[in-house]
Design a protein around this motif. Sequence first.
Motif, mmCIF file in Angstrom:
data_model
loop_
_atom_site.group_PDB
_atom_site.id
_atom_site.type_symbol
_atom_site.label_atom_id
_atom_site.label_comp_id
_atom_site.label_asym_id
_atom_site.label_seq_id
_atom_site.Cartn_x
_atom_site.Cartn_y
_atom_site.Cartn_z
ATOM 1 N N ARG A 255 0.829 -1.122 -0.067
ATOM 2 C CA ARG A 255 -0.063 -0.166 0.133
ATOM 3 C C ARG A 255 0.717 1.030 0.073
ATOM 4 N N ILE A 256 2.016 1.210 0.781
ATOM 5 C CA ILE A 256 2.716 2.376 0.760
ATOM 6 C C ILE A 256 3.512 2.629 -0.453
ATOM 7 N N LYS A 257 4.081 1.336 -1.067
ATOM 8 C CA LYS A 257 4.467 1.618 -2.402
ATOM 9 C C LYS A 257 3.693 2.284 -3.508
ATOM 10 N N LYS A 258 2.384 1.807 -3.465
ATOM 11 C CA LYS A 258 1.465 2.353 -4.406
ATOM 12 C C LYS A 258 1.163 3.501 -4.164
ATOM 13 N N ASP A 259 1.150 4.074 -2.909
ATOM 14 C CA ASP A 259 0.730 5.528 -2.429
ATOM 15 C C ASP A 259 1.894 6.420 -2.895
ATOM 16 N N LEU A 260 3.091 5.956 -3.005
ATOM 17 C CA LEU A 260 4.219 6.770 -3.030
ATOM 18 C C LEU A 260 4.794 6.638 -4.688
ATOM 19 N N GLU A 261 3.910 5.882 -5.370
ATOM 20 C CA GLU A 261 4.225 5.498 -6.795
ATOM 21 C C GLU A 261 4.803 6.709 -7.643
ATOM 22 N N GLY A 262 4.467 7.958 -7.497
ATOM 23 C CA GLY A 262 4.517 8.982 -8.270
ATOM 24 C C GLY A 262 5.989 9.966 -7.719
ATOM 25 N N TRP A 263 6.306 9.471 -6.238
ATOM 26 C CA TRP A 263 7.342 10.117 -5.919
ATOM 27 C C TRP A 263 8.818 9.182 -5.800
ATOM 28 N N LYS A 264 8.526 7.938 -6.304
ATOM 29 C CA LYS A 264 9.538 7.130 -6.223
ATOM 30 C C LYS A 264 10.899 7.624 -6.757
ATOM 31 N N GLU A 265 10.934 8.241 -7.829
ATOM 32 C CA GLU A 265 11.970 8.711 -8.726
ATOM 33 C C GLU A 265 12.768 9.865 -7.839
ATOM 34 N N VAL A 266 12.032 10.544 -7.069
ATOM 35 C CA VAL A 266 12.404 11.601 -6.266
ATOM 36 C C VAL A 266 13.012 11.252 -4.783
ATOM 37 N N THR B 212 15.872 0.604 -12.949
ATOM 38 C CA THR B 212 15.893 -0.544 -13.085
ATOM 39 C C THR B 212 15.807 -1.284 -12.019
ATOM 40 N N GLY B 213 15.832 -2.778 -12.034
ATOM 41 C CA GLY B 213 15.677 -3.541 -10.737
ATOM 42 C C GLY B 213 16.400 -3.020 -9.768
ATOM 43 N N ARG B 214 17.499 -2.635 -9.622
ATOM 44 C CA ARG B 214 18.258 -1.976 -8.580
ATOM 45 C C ARG B 214 17.573 -0.904 -7.743
ATOM 46 N N GLU B 215 16.935 -0.083 -8.672
ATOM 47 C CA GLU B 215 16.295 1.236 -8.059
ATOM 48 C C GLU B 215 14.933 0.681 -7.591
ATOM 49 N N GLU B 216 14.438 -0.432 -8.008
ATOM 50 C CA GLU B 216 13.253 -0.979 -7.548
ATOM 51 C C GLU B 216 13.524 -1.455 -6.081
ATOM 52 N N ARG B 217 14.596 -2.273 -5.950
ATOM 53 C CA ARG B 217 14.893 -2.595 -4.604
ATOM 54 C C ARG B 217 15.225 -1.418 -3.719
ATOM 55 N N GLN B 218 15.901 -0.650 -4.171
ATOM 56 C CA GLN B 218 16.100 0.573 -3.224
ATOM 57 C C GLN B 218 14.891 1.262 -2.801
ATOM 58 N N TYR B 219 14.170 1.432 -3.932
ATOM 59 C CA TYR B 219 12.583 2.092 -3.441
ATOM 60 C C TYR B 219 12.073 1.341 -2.574
ATOM 61 N N GLU B 220 12.117 -0.292 -2.692
ATOM 62 C CA GLU B 220 11.275 -1.071 -1.626
ATOM 63 C C GLU B 220 11.987 -0.707 -0.293
ATOM 64 N N ASP B 221 13.366 -0.773 -0.053
ATOM 65 C CA ASP B 221 14.055 -0.411 1.245
ATOM 66 C C ASP B 221 13.471 0.739 1.686
ATOM 67 N N VAL B 222 13.214 1.879 0.889
ATOM 68 C CA VAL B 222 12.843 3.279 1.266
ATOM 69 C C VAL B 222 11.380 2.981 2.162
ATOM 70 N N CYS B 223 10.703 2.265 1.214
ATOM 71 C CA CYS B 223 9.206 2.040 1.780
ATOM 72 C C CYS B 223 9.327 1.236 3.109
ATOM 73 N N ILE B 224 10.158 0.177 3.189
ATOM 74 C CA ILE B 224 10.254 -0.582 4.536
ATOM 75 C C ILE B 224 10.564 0.348 5.529
ATOM 76 N N ARG B 225 11.664 1.444 5.394
ATOM 77 C CA ARG B 225 11.805 2.186 6.383
ATOM 78 C C ARG B 225 11.044 3.012 6.850
ATOM 79 N N MET B 226 10.082 3.589 5.762
ATOM 80 C CA MET B 226 9.075 4.305 6.184
ATOM 81 C C MET B 226 7.819 3.459 7.082
ATOM 82 N N LEU B 227 7.717 2.103 6.652
ATOM 83 C CA LEU B 227 6.787 1.367 7.358
ATOM 84 C C LEU B 227 7.109 1.079 9.042
ATOM 85 N N ASN B 228 8.404 0.829 9.013
ATOM 86 C CA ASN B 228 9.268 0.656 10.286
ATOM 87 C C ASN B 228 9.142 2.094 11.191
#
Length: 207
Positions: free
Chosen positions: A21-32, A100-116
């Motif tokens: 849900r967090i990843k979806k909500d921040l989809e437009g912000w992931k590049e920033v 790329t896939g690397r950026e996607e993993r980094q984006y997921e790590d950011v979302c995990i930190r926000m969730l934590n």
Amino acid sequence: MAEFNDMGNEMEQNNSARLERIKKDLEGWKEVLLPLNGLINWEKPYHPPIIVGLSTFVFFLIWYFQPSILTTFSLIGLAIILIDFLVPMVGPTLMSSRWTGREERQYEDVCIRMLNAKTHFSNFYEAMVDLKTNRPKMYFIIIMGTLISFAWIGCKMDNLLMTYFLLNLIMLVPGIRRNGILQKYFGRLGNAIKSLIQGRVKKLKSN
């Protein structure tokens, strides 16, 4: 045993759903979010001066022009609305070809930190509610002591200067934690205190 496994699976599913849900909500912000995450985590040695420099420039403008409180909050609100409107439109256009896939993993790590972080705030709130319910006197002492301390600090420092230091501290904390600066210096302080105590104990024993 099966009940504990079911509870663990349910918690894991809930966390996965919250993460998605967090990843979806921040989809437009992931590049920033990725450059900002690298900035506040001090991935480059020049990132701390950039953070302090930007905040210093903003506070210098506020100090120089001395806008009213209403004007200040209005300008901050306008900036937030513009950023919230433009970033989801411009970000994907600028970064879509390099995602790329690397950026996607980094984006997921950011979302995990926000969730934590969200979980920590929720746990803190629940702990305060529990303390108020079960130990109201302790809750009263802690809250009143904290508010009185803040009021005393506010009387001793200029409002703008205090806000400047507080904001810089908040922005620098992630980088300080990531680079282990607190652990490093507090570890040295702890070792120094330990050596001092051991030295006094040996001196007392020798006497």
